[in-house]
Structures are given as C-alpha cells and as structure tokens.
Write a protein that holds these residues in place. Structure first.
Motif, PDB file in Angstrom:
ATOM      1  N   THR A   1      -2.740  18.977  -0.262  1.00 24.35           N
ATOM      2  CA  THR A   1      -2.641  17.779   0.587  1.00 24.35           C
ATOM      3  C   THR A   1      -1.606  16.822   0.022  1.00 24.35           C
ATOM      4  N   GLU A   2      -1.640  16.680  -1.294  1.00 20.17           N
ATOM      5  CA  GLU A   2      -0.674  15.780  -1.952  1.00 20.17           C
ATOM      6  C   GLU A   2       0.755  16.207  -1.669  1.00 20.17           C
ATOM      7  N   ILE A   3       0.980  17.505  -1.838  1.00 20.93           N
ATOM      8  CA  ILE A   3       2.347  18.016  -1.656  1.00 20.93           C
ATOM      9  C   ILE A   3       2.803  17.812  -0.217  1.00 20.93           C
ATOM     10  N   ILE A   4       1.920  18.202   0.733  1.00 23.08           N
ATOM     11  CA  ILE A   4       2.298  18.061   2.139  1.00 23.08           C
ATOM     12  C   ILE A   4       2.486  16.591   2.496  1.00 23.08           C
ATOM     13  N   GLY A   5       1.592  15.759   1.976  1.00 24.87           N
ATOM     14  CA  GLY A   5       1.703  14.316   2.228  1.00 24.87           C
ATOM     15  C   GLY A   5       3.023  13.761   1.720  1.00 24.87           C
ATOM     16  N   THR A   6       3.378  14.143   0.500  1.00 22.37           N
ATOM     17  CA  THR A   6       4.636  13.674  -0.097  1.00 22.37           C
ATOM     18  C   THR A   6       5.819  14.065   0.783  1.00 22.37           C
TER      19      THR A   6
ATOM     20  N   ALA B   1       0.840  -1.202   0.000  1.00 25.62           N
ATOM     21  CA  ALA B   1       0.000   0.000   0.000  1.00 25.62           C
ATOM     22  C   ALA B   1       0.874   1.251   0.000  1.00 25.62           C
ATOM     23  N   LEU B   2       1.897   1.252   0.843  1.00 19.80           N
ATOM     24  CA  LEU B   2       2.794   2.411   0.903  1.00 19.80           C
ATOM     25  C   LEU B   2       3.535   2.599  -0.413  1.00 19.80           C
ATOM     26  N   ALA B   3       3.989   1.480  -0.991  1.00 20.67           N
ATOM     27  CA  ALA B   3       4.725   1.555  -2.251  1.00 20.67           C
ATOM     28  C   ALA B   3       3.856   2.188  -3.332  1.00 20.67           C
ATOM     29  N   MET B   4       2.588   1.771  -3.390  1.00 21.23           N
ATOM     30  CA  MET B   4       1.669   2.300  -4.388  1.00 21.23           C
ATOM     31  C   MET B   4       1.452   3.797  -4.145  1.00 21.23           C
ATOM     32  N   LEU B   5       1.241   4.147  -2.880  1.00 25.41           N
ATOM     33  CA  LEU B   5       1.028   5.556  -2.529  1.00 25.41           C
ATOM     34  C   LEU B   5       2.256   6.395  -2.900  1.00 25.41           C
ATOM     35  N   MET B   6       3.436   5.917  -2.524  1.00 25.90           N
ATOM     36  CA  MET B   6       4.666   6.648  -2.828  1.00 25.90           C
ATOM     37  C   MET B   6       4.817   6.853  -4.328  1.00 25.90           C
ATOM     38  N   ALA B   7       4.562   5.784  -5.094  1.00 30.28           N
ATOM     39  CA  ALA B   7       4.730   5.867  -6.541  1.00 30.28           C
ATOM     40  C   ALA B   7       3.785   6.911  -7.117  1.00 30.28           C
ATOM     41  N   MET B   8       2.535   6.928  -6.631  1.00 29.90           N
ATOM     42  CA  MET B   8       1.589   7.895  -7.173  1.00 29.90           C
ATOM     43  C   MET B   8       1.968   9.312  -6.774  1.00 29.90           C
TER      44      MET B   8
ATOM     45  N   GLU C   1       3.423  12.499  -9.703  1.00 28.59           N
ATOM     46  CA  GLU C   1       2.821  13.808  -9.968  1.00 28.59           C
ATOM     47  C   GLU C   1       3.935  14.846 -10.075  1.00 28.59           C
ATOM     48  N   SER C   2       3.618  15.956 -10.746  1.00 26.77           N
ATOM     49  CA  SER C   2       4.646  17.004 -10.812  1.00 26.77           C
ATOM     50  C   SER C   2       4.549  17.866  -9.557  1.00 26.77           C
ATOM     51  N   ILE C   3       5.221  17.392  -8.531  1.00 29.15           N
ATOM     52  CA  ILE C   3       5.193  18.063  -7.235  1.00 29.15           C
ATOM     53  C   ILE C   3       6.559  18.686  -6.989  1.00 29.15           C
ATOM     54  N   PRO C   4       6.609  19.902  -6.445  1.00 27.60           N
ATOM     55  CA  PRO C   4       7.931  20.466  -6.130  1.00 27.60           C
ATOM     56  C   PRO C   4       8.676  19.568  -5.150  1.00 27.60           C
ATOM     57  N   GLY C   5       9.933  19.300  -5.442  1.00 29.24           N
ATOM     58  CA  GLY C   5      10.749  18.480  -4.555  1.00 29.24           C
ATOM     59  C   GLY C   5      10.505  16.999  -4.707  1.00 29.24           C
TER      60      GLY C   5
END
Lengths: 303, 274
Positions: free
Chosen positions: B13-18, A96-103, A107-111
């Motif tokens: 939420t996604e960003i903070i979660g990451t 579950a964590l692996a799937m969450l991390m991958a998703m 995404e194009s998230i800063p950092g």
C-alpha cells in the motif's frame, strides 16, 4: 582595506576600535534595512493616520478616520474572510500532505528518488507559471477538468467564474504548489529521529500507527509549529496566482488582503487606505512570527 | 506467517500510495510538456502518435521579448546574489566577531525583516523608489532584498561554529581582521553559501509582485512579469504557445534543479532548519 587601516592606526585602544570596526562592517546592511524595512514600516503606520493627498490638497492628519472607514467597508471584511478561508483551506491540507509525503519518501521504497522529485518540483516553479498551467485546467469547455467531466456526461462549468468554486480552485492549486516545500522540513526532522526508537517501539509489539502517533508525531511538533507559521505567513503574502487566474474576482470572491492592497494602492491610488490595510497585514504577520518564537522557545530547548 | 503477509500488504500500500501521489503531483507539469510539444489541436487529445513539434516554442519566443526578459532576470538575480553575499557576510562577521555597542538591539532590529518582508511593503517602498528616481530600474527591484535578515542570520549561525583556534592560528601568522574573514570564516561556510545562494536565486527568479509594481517597461521587466503579460487572456495567444512560453521561463531553474536535485533539497532543508 585602506580605510580600516587608517582607522586602526588612528584609534588607540582596543575597545573603541571594536565598536568602530563592528559598525563599519554592519553599515551597508544597516543602511539598507533602515531604508527599505524599518522606515517604510513606520511610514506605513504614520500614513494610516493621514488622508490621501489629492492634487493640490496635502495629506492631513485625520486620526483614526481611515481605520473607521476600513472597519465600515464591507469589502474589507469580505477580503479578510476570504483570506481566512484561503488559510484554513490550504494550511491543514498542505501540512498533512507534507507529513505524509515525507514519511513515504523516508522509507526505502523503489523509485523514492523520483517520487521526492515529483513532490518537490512545484516548489521551484514561479507561482505565475504554475497559475498559467492550472488556468487551462479550469477553463470552461476546453479545460482539462471539464473535458474529464464531459467523459462522465457532466456539462461545462465556469470554475473560476463561479463565486462558489473559485476559492476551491485556488486552494487546490496552492496546496499542490506548497506541500512539497513543507515536506522538506519534515524529511529533515524525520532523518533526525534515531532509528533505535522505532526498533524499541516495534519490539514492544506496537504497530506502525502507534509508533507514528506516540513517537513520530510528538517529535515532529517543533517542525509542525515552524511549518504552520510559515504557511500562515505565506497565505497572507503570496497572491501572485490571483493576477493570472481571477484578478480577485468574480465580484471579489477570490480577493485576498495583499491583492486588495495592491488594487487600492495602484489601481485607485488611495495611499491612505492602502497604508491602513497594510497595517492590518503587518499586524497579522508579526503576530504569526511572534507566536512561533513563543511556542518554539517554550517547547524546545535542545539547541 | 500472518504477521509477515500483513506487513508486506502494508508495504505494498505504501509503495502504491507513494507512486500514485507522485504521478498526481507530476501530472500538471507533464501536461504542460505535452501541450507545449504538440500542435494546438492535441492540447486536450492524448494521442500517443500525435506529431511532436517545436513550433510553439519558436512562436512564444517571437510573440514576447523573451531574450530581453531572460537578460533582465539574469542581471537581477546575479546582482541580488552578489550584493547579498557581500552585505550579509560583513554584517554576520560584525555580529560574531565584534562586541560593538548596541549589538543585541541591532540584531533584533535585523530580525524584524524576517517578519516584515519587503514583499508586503510595496506601497511605501514604491514611494521611496520614486523619491530616489529609481522607478522602473532593475536596481530598484533588487534593493529592498539586498540586506537580507535571513542571510545575515544564517551566516551568523555558521560563523559562530568556527573554532577559535583556527582564528588564533591565522592571527599568529599575521593575518588582519579582513584576511581572517576571507581565509578562515568564508571557506568554512562554503556549503552555507551554496545553500543560501540556491534559495536566493530560486526566490528571486520566481518573485513577482514587487517587480510588477516597480517596473513598467520591457527593458526592466523580469521573466515572471513578462510571462504574466504574455499569458494574459487579453493577449489572445494560443494555449500551446502559452505553455511553451511558461516552460521557457522556468527551464533554466527546472534544468538546474533536475541536475542538482540533491543540492537543492539539502539547501532548502539547511536554510529552513537554522
């Protein structure tokens, strides 16, 4: 390649030459595989039907006696039970964590580069080193966990010395070590999903959750099977952490099958019992691998 | 408007979660760094002004024969990698290029090693090594892994994609079978060799159980086994020194990973998918 030249000139006819050449190229691999995989596998099974040689007394055929002893051994059942708890504790959570991390990092998230690095780094560390670091978290009084609990007024707790908490500690550490490894496979699978699918689903007014549940999750299924099987195999073959953290204790509360085999073979030198236990381990590993083959062959035909 | 703000809230939420998850995941290692670079009394006191020190590393280096362990691991990993490259390349080439008698059956027999890894055959393999008189040698640590089914499979899949025309062209120019392997197949598989090499090196740098079983002296022990002995509670070594030693042991791989992160991640991906 003087040897091959010689063969080529001597052997007339292409067909024989193909066989000889093929086998010559394969020879080093074949010899090593037979010596260190096939022979020991067969020898393990044979050994499980013989008694342990002691002093001048040679090993003798005892039929299923070793298996009978094993099945009557409470410790065997405890260790097997521990291993099931360990597998159930680590596998679903890691996946579950692996799937969450991958998703998240897809995404194009800063950092996101840093995040991906943080998730993946535990994978390249040796389990022994990881256990060294985590050992300190779990140390009573001084350990980080107790220090943090101390801030909230809780007393100290011997995390690894208590049969009720020891398995939980090992499970948490193993999840930390493994989730990032499985993330990689999900990341690869996610990147193979055409972006049009997402646009199409979104155009129809469906939300993100719907898109995940109905589109992404089913498409990730082959990856999940692959990861699941590897996680099962790992939960039975990776016991390095026990050498550092608990030595299987307290009172075998954290003993796992392969560690138990190690103890029986190299602490008690009971090779017959060790071979019998190894047969059980081999059966588990082969079942896991064959079921992967079975599921993937039936479910996916795209390659 | 509603839609817009809802969406950005989700994104936030996604960003903070990451980030939270990333910090949580980085903490154990960051903590190890903290403890290794500070005097023992700051092991659990997080004071930004705490003095930095390299003493723990110097102590760790002095307490255990780390230089020897490094040498052993380096020899082990190199030996396995070179042997795997040669043995697996030849075998994969045989499977792809030669329709020899029994090819299908032999291939299935090779794949058996994917299910039954040397890691679980420690008891019988110990017996075999004793029979060969190889107990407590670096060669014995490496031998069971040299013919890697995983490597053979990976290279076979790659060699299969080599266009027939390239091979024909080389043949027309008079290249022998081995020259075709060397000049056509291997160069085209270069990324796969890199991927397999990285996975193999990290695996054997980190491997523990079999080396523990088969070695019993400083001259043969790899880093992981040396580290386990050094960090055992019985050794009575200070906590900060243990973390320093642990970081020393993982440093080469960790630095390589940080420098070539992309290659590492892609290698593990490539190796897993095929």
């Amino acid at each position: 390649m003087p040897v091959s030249r010689l063969l080529m000139s001597r052997v007339r006819g292409v067909r024989l030459q193909t066989h000889v050449y093929g086998w010559l190229l394969l020879l080093p691999a074949a010899v090593l595989l037979v010596t260190f995989t096939h022979y020991p596998t067969v020898a393990t099974v044979i050994q499980s039907f013989f008694s342990t040689a002691k002093g001048t007394r040679a090993a003798e055929f005892v039929g299923l006696e070793n298996y009978q002893f094993m099945l009557e051994d409470d410790l065997f059942w405890q260790v097997l039970g521990n291993n099931v708890v360990f597998a159930l504790g680590t596998i679903p959570a890691s996946i579950a964590l692996a799937m969450l991390m991958a998703m998240l990092v897809n995404e194009s998230i800063p950092g996101r580069g840093l995040a991906r690095m943080a998730y993946f780094t535990p994978t390249i560390l040796p389990m022994v080193a990881v256990a060294n670091i985590w050992l300190f978290f779990y140390t009573p009084d001084y350990g980080l966990l107790d220090q943090i609990r101390g801030l909230f007024g809780f007393g100290s707790h011997n995390w690894l010395g208590d049969p009720n908490t020891v398995m939980g500690c090992i499970i948490v550490m193993t999840i930390w070590k493994e989730a990032g490894f499985f993330m990689i496979f999900y990341l690869a699978a996610l990147q193979a999903i055409p972006p049009e699918l997402r646009e199409a689903t979104m155009l129809e007014g469906a939300g993100k959750w719907y898109y995940f549940r109905r589109v992404v999750f089913p498409l990730l299924m082959p990856t999940t099977v692959f990861v699941l099987v590897n996680a099962v195999i790992n939960s039975f073959k990776l016991v390095d952490q026990l050498f550092i953290l608990t030595k299987g204790g307290p009172d075998n509360a954290s003993n796992l099958l392969l560690y138990y085999i190690y103890q029986v073979a190299f602490d008690y030198w009971d090779t017959a019992a060790a071979a019998t236990l190894t047969v059980v381990l081999l059966a588990i590993l082969v079942t896991a691998s064959v079921s992967q083959f079975y599921f993937l062959e039936r479910r996916t035909h795209y390659q | 408007m509603m839609q817009q703000s809802y969406y950005s809230l989700g994104r936030l939420t996604e960003i903070i979660g990451t980030w939270l998850l990333a910090i949580l995941w980085a903490l154990p290692l960051l903590y190890a760094f903290w403890s290794a670079f500070h005097p023992a009394e700051f092991s659990t006191r997080f004071d930004l002004l705490a003095p930095l020190t390299l003493k723990n590393f110097a102590n760790a280096w002095g307490v255990a024969p780390f230089p020897r362990y490094f040498l052993n691991t380096f020899v082990l990993v190199t030996m396995i990698l070179v042997a795997q490259f040669i043995i697996c390349t030849l075998a994969a080439y045989a499977f792809v290029r030669f329709a020899f008698l029994g090819r299908e059956v032999v291939f299935v027999l090779v794949l058996v090693q994917l299910m039954i890894m040397p890691d679980v055959l420690i008891v019988e393999n110990y017996r075999i090594m004793s029979a060969f008189g190889l107990v407590d040698t670096i060669l014995a640590i490496g031998l069971p892994y040299m013919a890697s089914a995983f490597g053979i499979f990976l290279l076979r899949q790659t060699f299969k994609t080599v266009p027939k025309e390239l091979e024909e062209a080389a043949r027309v120019e008079g290249a022998s079978t081995m020259q075709i392997l060397w000049k056509v197949y291997i160069p085209l598989a270069r990324p796969v060799y890199l991927a397999y090499g990285l996975v193999s090196v990290s695996y054997h740098w980190n491997n523990f159980l079999w080396p523990l079983v088969i070695t019993n002296s400083v001259e043969t022990r790899p880093l992981t086994v040396g580290l386990a002995i050094f960090a055992a509670p019985e050794s009575g070594v200070d906590w900060s020194i243990i973390t320093a030693g642990t970081l020393l042991a993982v440093a080469p791989l960790l630095i390589a990973f940080l420098l070539f992160q992309r290659q590492f991640v892609q290698s593990f991906m490539r190796a897993g998918i095929k």
